[in-house]
Structures are given as structure tokens and as C-alpha cells.
Design an enzyme around this catalytic site. Structure first.
Site, mmCIF file in Angstrom:
data_model
loop_
_atom_site.group_PDB
_atom_site.id
_atom_site.type_symbol
_atom_site.label_atom_id
_atom_site.label_comp_id
_atom_site.label_asym_id
_atom_site.label_seq_id
_atom_site.Cartn_x
_atom_site.Cartn_y
_atom_site.Cartn_z
ATOM 1 N N HIS A 1 0.823 -1.221 0.000
ATOM 2 C CA HIS A 1 0.000 0.000 0.000
ATOM 3 C C HIS A 1 0.853 1.264 0.000
ATOM 4 O O HIS A 1 0.347 2.356 0.236
ATOM 5 C CB HIS A 1 -1.008 -0.002 1.169
ATOM 6 C CG HIS A 1 -2.134 -0.979 0.960
ATOM 7 N ND1 HIS A 1 -3.369 -0.587 0.509
ATOM 8 C CD2 HIS A 1 -2.182 -2.328 1.101
ATOM 9 C CE1 HIS A 1 -4.151 -1.675 0.408
ATOM 10 N NE2 HIS A 1 -3.438 -2.734 0.749
ATOM 11 N N THR A 2 2.125 1.107 -0.249
ATOM 12 C CA THR A 2 3.016 2.260 -0.358
ATOM 13 C C THR A 2 2.943 2.878 -1.752
ATOM 14 O O THR A 2 3.297 4.042 -1.924
ATOM 15 C CB THR A 2 4.469 1.831 -0.071
ATOM 16 O OG1 THR A 2 4.715 0.610 -0.779
ATOM 17 C CG2 THR A 2 4.699 1.603 1.414
ATOM 18 N N ASP A 3 2.493 2.097 -2.747
ATOM 19 C CA ASP A 3 2.577 2.608 -4.134
ATOM 20 C C ASP A 3 1.752 3.874 -4.351
ATOM 21 O O ASP A 3 2.238 4.856 -4.910
ATOM 22 C CB ASP A 3 2.262 1.522 -5.184
ATOM 23 C CG ASP A 3 0.881 0.896 -5.104
ATOM 24 O OD1 ASP A 3 0.154 1.161 -4.123
ATOM 25 O OD2 ASP A 3 0.531 0.131 -6.028
ATOM 26 N N SER B 1 -11.502 -13.360 -26.365
ATOM 27 C CA SER B 1 -12.132 -14.531 -25.758
ATOM 28 C C SER B 1 -11.104 -15.141 -24.807
ATOM 29 O O SER B 1 -9.943 -14.732 -24.802
ATOM 30 C CB SER B 1 -12.527 -15.546 -26.829
ATOM 31 O OG SER B 1 -11.368 -16.189 -27.314
ATOM 32 N N LEU C 1 -2.434 -11.985 -6.587
ATOM 33 C CA LEU C 1 -1.189 -12.180 -7.349
ATOM 34 C C LEU C 1 -1.241 -11.425 -8.675
ATOM 35 O O LEU C 1 -0.469 -11.697 -9.582
ATOM 36 C CB LEU C 1 -0.947 -13.679 -7.585
ATOM 37 C CG LEU C 1 -0.781 -14.515 -6.307
ATOM 38 C CD1 LEU C 1 -0.669 -15.996 -6.639
ATOM 39 C CD2 LEU C 1 0.448 -14.061 -5.503
ATOM 40 N N SER C 2 -2.173 -10.478 -8.782
ATOM 41 C CA SER C 2 -2.242 -9.567 -9.929
ATOM 42 C C SER C 2 -2.601 -10.228 -11.246
ATOM 43 O O SER C 2 -1.974 -9.973 -12.269
ATOM 44 C CB SER C 2 -0.912 -8.826 -10.105
ATOM 45 O OG SER C 2 -0.647 -8.048 -8.995
ATOM 46 N N SER D 1 -5.174 -9.510 -12.896
ATOM 47 C CA SER D 1 -5.690 -8.469 -13.794
ATOM 48 C C SER D 1 -4.549 -7.678 -14.438
ATOM 49 O O SER D 1 -4.603 -7.362 -15.624
ATOM 50 C CB SER D 1 -6.671 -7.545 -13.067
ATOM 51 O OG SER D 1 -6.095 -6.996 -11.921
ATOM 52 N N GLU E 1 -6.932 0.347 -15.683
ATOM 53 C CA GLU E 1 -7.556 -0.232 -14.486
ATOM 54 C C GLU E 1 -8.277 0.845 -13.658
ATOM 55 O O GLU E 1 -9.383 0.637 -13.177
ATOM 56 C CB GLU E 1 -6.493 -0.930 -13.641
ATOM 57 C CG GLU E 1 -7.081 -1.588 -12.415
ATOM 58 C CD GLU E 1 -6.537 -2.969 -12.142
ATOM 59 O OE1 GLU E 1 -5.744 -3.503 -12.947
ATOM 60 O OE2 GLU E 1 -6.914 -3.524 -11.103
ATOM 61 N N ASP F 1 1.369 -3.354 -9.454
ATOM 62 C CA ASP F 1 1.136 -4.619 -10.162
ATOM 63 C C ASP F 1 1.568 -4.550 -11.631
ATOM 64 O O ASP F 1 2.223 -5.454 -12.143
ATOM 65 C CB ASP F 1 -0.347 -5.005 -10.089
ATOM 66 C CG ASP F 1 -0.851 -5.028 -8.656
ATOM 67 O OD1 ASP F 1 -0.030 -5.168 -7.739
ATOM 68 O OD2 ASP F 1 -2.074 -4.888 -8.461
HETATM 69 C C1 GLA Z 1 -3.141 -4.109 -4.895
HETATM 70 C C2 GLA Z 1 -3.044 -2.889 -5.794
HETATM 71 C C3 GLA Z 1 -1.630 -2.330 -5.804
HETATM 72 C C4 GLA Z 1 -1.103 -2.116 -4.392
HETATM 73 C C5 GLA Z 1 -1.327 -3.377 -3.543
HETATM 74 C C6 GLA Z 1 -0.955 -3.176 -2.104
HETATM 75 O O1 GLA Z 1 -2.386 -5.160 -5.436
HETATM 76 O O2 GLA Z 1 -3.413 -3.229 -7.109
HETATM 77 O O3 GLA Z 1 -1.607 -1.109 -6.532
HETATM 78 O O4 GLA Z 1 -1.668 -0.983 -3.794
HETATM 79 O O5 GLA Z 1 -2.684 -3.804 -3.586
HETATM 80 O O6 GLA Z 1 0.406 -2.975 -1.965
#
Ligand code: GLA
Length: 380
Positions: free
Chosen positions: A35-37, A67, A123-124, A126, A158, A170
Site C-alpha cells: 500500500h506504499t505505491d 475470448s 497475485l495480480s 488483472s 484499471e 502490479d
Molecule cells: C493491490 C493494488 C496495488 C497495491 C497493492 C498493495 O495489489 O493493485 O496497486 O496498492 O494492492 O500494496
């Protein structure tokens, strides 16, 4: 079947022809810096070997179609504005929109997606989808978009098209990470340093433990955390909490009357410092020594940022009790995955210890695997 073969087969099944090529982008684990980003701070992710693959070929009629193996019926759209394409197709329409909004002309294409990045696990998945599609459109269109500009374009897709208020972690990880390295990113300047991250050489491993906990209230809670951080920065008279150093923290906390704002601020300020300390240790080759920083990060997320749930707290405790050097939740929170720094030969023992603790608590069984830092997005 490999993910690449699945994407290829999905393309042929959906469009009855061969694609022009395959592009892949990985999911990520954030080693530290949570949550630092969106506070203009520091993060240190590495790319997972698990990837999303996009098979892409030219479109015959100027529209875009997408698809996937999970949704074989193509979603088709022309030039759109945010809100016009909804559902999972919004991530793809969002990338087309964001490229156009940045002044580029993405080619009209047909896309088929296959992915091995677990969905909804923090794990991102998206970002992996956005990054695979973005990279394909840039390559196929011969667009001159430097690597350092790409994450912000995917992030705008996003934020503004899909409508999720996330930071740049991400997409940066999926696009800019390199195999065998962790990506030290300054989320204000977008400056990076590739930090050598050869765990095997140090006799160590990162075990990723998917808590398989159901995500609850994720979007609202994420937005609320972001709002608190912005409110704190405004009260403190700084552009972002990045601008508060740990030595200034006691005075800053005094100025924030509200207990919730104090806790959120303390997490961000100390977390930024923990990223810097982790980077310094890794640069010095002291990998094992980052363990206590990982655990301190978890404690801070649990007590100050209040984004953990019982499943991830239990996984961290069980991994530490099994001898991990450090462990923490990774990603946005409210479920998702935990990472544990362990001796390379302790993966099974640690995974078993966590699974046993889950049984004791009556939680759904976790899924664990050793993660090795893989490459960022590209053509395959
Ligand atoms: C999610 C968000 C990121 C980041 C993290 C926490 O993955 O997509 O931008 O804020 O939470 O570090």
C-alpha cells in the site's frame, strides 16, 4: 497442455485461423512495500513464473475481440469510452482506450487469453492480463512506447476504465521485472533498480501460501485505506505520505488527532523504511537477514493498516513456528497469499505445518508452492 498451447487452441477455436503471435505477462509477488505505491513510496516485487498468455492476430473489420479459455464466446467492441465494456472484457477494452488516450493508435486485433495466474488471490491476475494485451498491441502496432511509460498506461486502464483505484505496483511488476531479480521501484519517479535475488544460491526459497480465503469487501476497504492516507498527507501538509520520514513520524502522529489516521500513517511511513532496509540488505547479499523486516511488515499490516484476515495471520504464525526467517501477507489484503522466507529444503515441512494449522482452525485448505523470480512481459 501449456498455457501457450491453450491460448493458441483458444484462438483457433474462437476465430478459425492462426494468431500472428503469442505474448505473455506474469503475475507478481510483492516481497515488501504494501500500500506504499499510491503514497508515492517504494515497493519491491518480483515476477511469478505463472503467466497470462495472449494469442493475438489482426482483426478483419477494425473492431477488437477477446475470448478466453474461461469465456470462449468473444467479446467484441469498437472504439469505446470507460463504462461501455463491462465484465472481464473491460480490462482489454481499457488498455485499448488508455493507449488511444495517451495518443497512440493501437491496431484492431482479435485476442484469445489463457492464464495460469490464480484469479482473486492477490497475485495480480488483472495486471497480467492488461500487460500481456498492452505488450501485444505495442509490438503489433509498432508503437513507440518506452518500457517505463507502459505501467502507467495499464494502470489508467484499471483506474479509469475498469474503475479500480489501484496504484502502479502490479503493472510495473508485470512489465518491468526481470528473471532472478526483484524490482525496486520508486512509485513517484518510476525510477527502478533491478536487485539481484538469487535465493537458491543462498540456500533459501520463498514459499507462497495461497490462503484461499474468500475476498470480502475488498474494493471498499482498499478505497477507504487510500482515502485515509490522502487525508493524513493533507493534514500534514505534504504531497504524499512518502514525504514523511521515520524520524519525523512521532511529530507527525502528534499532529494527527484521529487514531485511525495515526495507525494508517504509521504503517505507510514504517513500511517505506522497511523497503529501503530490505533493499540495503539484499544489495549486501544478506538475504536471510531480511526475514524480520518481512514479519514486521506483516505485523504492521495486521495492527496498523488492518488489512489481514485470520487465514493469513494463521499462515504467517505457522510458517514462523516451522522455522521461517520471516513471513508476511503479500498484495492488497483481506485474503490472498502469504510469503515465507525459508531454507530451501524446508518447503514441504513448512507447507505441511501451515496446512495442519488450517485444519485445526477449520479453514479451507491452503495451496503452497515455491516461487522463483521470472521474467516480465514479452513476446514468446
Ligand atoms: C493491490 C493494488 C496495488 C497495491 C497493492 C498493495 O495489489 O493493485 O496497486 O496498492 O494492492 O500494496
Amino acid at each position: 497442455m501449456s498455457t501457450a498451447s491453450e491460448a493458441l487452441a483458444a484462438f483457433t477455436a474462437a476465430y478459425g485461423t492462426e494468431p500472428a503471435g503469442l505474448w505473455a505477462a506474469p503475475g507478481r509477488v510483492n516481497l515488501i512495500g504494501e500500500h506504499t505505491d499510491y503514497n508515492d513510496g517504494f515497493v519491491l516485487p518480483f515476477a511469478l513464473p505463472q503467466r497470462t498468455v495472449a494469442a493475438v492476430g489482426p482483426s478483419p473489420d477494425g473492431t477488437w475481440s477477446v475470448s478466453s479459455t474461461l469465456a470462449p464466446e468473444p467479446v467484441t467492441f469498437g472504439v469505446t469510452e470507460p463504462g461501455e465494456v463491462t465484465g472481464w472484457g473491460a480490462y482489454v477494452a481499457g488498455v485499448v482506450w488508455a493507449l488511444r488516450d495517451a495518443g497512440f493508435e493501437p491496431p484492431a486485433v482479435r485476442i484469445a487469453i489463457a492464464s495460469e495466474v490464480p484469479l482473486g488471490s492477490g497475485l495480480s491476475s488483472s495486471a497480467a492480463l492488461e500487460s500481456a494485451v498492452l505488450t501485444a498491441l505495442i509490438d503489433l502496432g509498432g508503437l513507440d512506447v518506452p518500457l517505463e511509460r507502459r505501467p502507467a498506461i495499464a494502470q489508467r486502464a484499471e483506474n479509469l476504465y475498469v474503475g479500480a483505484p489501484t496504484g502502479i505496483l502490479d503493472q510495473s511488476a508485470s512489465i518491468r521485472c526481470e528473471a532472478g531479480r526483484a524490482l525496486f521501484l520508486d512509485c513517484r519517479s518510476y525510477a527502478i533498480e533491478q536487485i539481484p535475488f538469487d535465493l537458491a544460491a543462498a540456500g533459501l526459497a520463498i514459499l507462497v501460501i495461497n490462503s484461499n480465503a474468500p475476498h470480502q469487501h475488498v474494493d471498499g476497504e482498499y478505497g477507504a485505506r487510500r482515502k485515509s492516507c490522502e487525508e493524513s498527507a493533507a493534514i500534514l501538509g505534504v504531497p504524499a505520505l512518502r514525504d514523511v520520514g521515520v524520524d519525523e513520524l512521532p511529530a507527525a502522529l502528534d499532529r494527527l488527532g484521529d487514531d485511525v489516521l495515526r495507525k494508517r500513517t504509521r504503517h505507510i511511513v514504517t513500511e517505506n523504511q522497511r523497503v529501503l532496509d530490505t533493499v540495503a540488505l539484499l544489495r549486501a547479499g544478506k538475504v536471510r537477514e531480511i526475514g524480520p523486516l518481512l514479519t514486521a511488515s506483516h505485523d504492521s499490516m495486521r495492527d496498523d493498516f488492518e488489512i489481514t484476515v485470520a487465514q493469513v495471520d494463521v499462515a504467517v504464525q505457522a510458517a514462523l513456528a516451522a522455522g521461517a526467517y520471516g513471513a508476511r501477507m503479500t498484495g492488497g489484503g483481506f485474503g490472498g497469499c502469504v510469503l515465507a522466507l525459508i531454507d530451501a529444503d524446508r518447503a514441504e515441512v513448512t507447507a505441511d505445518a501451515v496446512a495442519a494449522a488450517y485444519t485445526e482452525h477449520g479453514f479451507t485448505a491452503p495451496t503452497s508452492w515455491v516461487a522463483v523470480a521470472g521474467p516480465g512481459a514479452g513476446k514468446i
